[in-house]
Design an enzyme around this catalytic site. Sequence first.
Site, short mmCIF file in Angstrom:
data_model
loop_
_atom_site.label_atom_id
_atom_site.label_comp_id
_atom_site.label_asym_id
_atom_site.label_seq_id
_atom_site.Cartn_x
_atom_site.Cartn_y
_atom_site.Cartn_z
N SER A 58 0.83 -1.21 0.00
CA SER A 58 0.00 0.00 0.00
C SER A 58 0.86 1.26 0.00
CB SER A 58 -0.94 0.00 1.21
OG SER A 58 -0.21 0.04 2.42
N ARG A 64 0.57 3.61 -3.40
CA ARG A 64 -0.03 4.93 -3.21
C ARG A 64 0.92 6.02 -3.73
NH1 ARG A 64 -0.48 4.62 1.69
NH2 ARG A 64 -2.68 4.06 1.92
N ASN A 93 0.22 8.16 -7.43
CA ASN A 93 0.03 9.61 -7.46
C ASN A 93 1.10 10.31 -8.29
OD1 ASN A 93 -2.21 10.79 -5.49
ND2 ASN A 93 -1.44 8.90 -4.57
#
Length: 279
Positions: free
Chosen positions: A209, A213, A217
């Site tokens: 994660s 993440r 982005n």
Amino acid sequence: MFSVSEQTGSGGGLNEYIQHHLTQNTIQLGGGGFHIDTWAVSLILGLFFIAWFGFFARRATAGVPSKGQAFVELILEFIDGQVKDTFHGDRRSITPLALTIFMWVVLMNAMDLLPLDLPGWVVKTTAGAEVAHHTYFRWVPTADLNTTFGLSVVVFFIILYHSMKAKGIGGFGKELLTAPFHAHGAAKIALAPANLLLNLIEYAVKPVSLAMRLFGNMYGGELVFMLIAGLLGGGLLMFVPGVIFNAAWAIFHILIVLLQAFIFMILTVVYIAGAYESH
């Protein structure tokens, strides 16, 4: 700002322009490739961070600080305050870790704010358009999954270290088999495989994660810059709209650059704090 054809060296259009910018500068080693651009930029930024903070740390005074020292102290106090609010143990090693993660990730993310076509322009100016067409260089390390997974795997092993430090190797192993479903006797043995599976999934999800993440982005932000440059970079007529759209996205992207670094840092501290808690 270059046109699409200038960057690709052909009339391949937007698709080829984006594909060119998404290609890493890779050295083949053994059975895989080594992204030399990601490695070089990450190393340079890491050394820059060490030199920057080390310079002001050695020249720190008790009197009125210089603007540079005050800025460094402001960042350090902010990070230490966040660690203090999240981690309630001895934070002498946690704060430096959090500071390193935050500043390094900020610097790597901030590379996305530099002109997208600058590397291509430098190569084209010094070596010609043909060489630029065959030269690839991505200078946003966190838009490379190797970087974000590398960071998150290191964080994963740090979490394991703190878990074993807090509970001992035996206690850590026991917790893997006895939590979150607590039982006694034969039921305890029967639930051990389920507990182990759930704990392994929980530990595996943390680095995945963290990595995905940050990568998602930054990759998305980089792609938007490419789309703007590709669509609005053709000729003098589109120069002003291109500058306006790039500037607008860059201003918004500053928030993403800082926020993603903060999230990565604070989740690392949260996970370390959780390693000292018992289920």
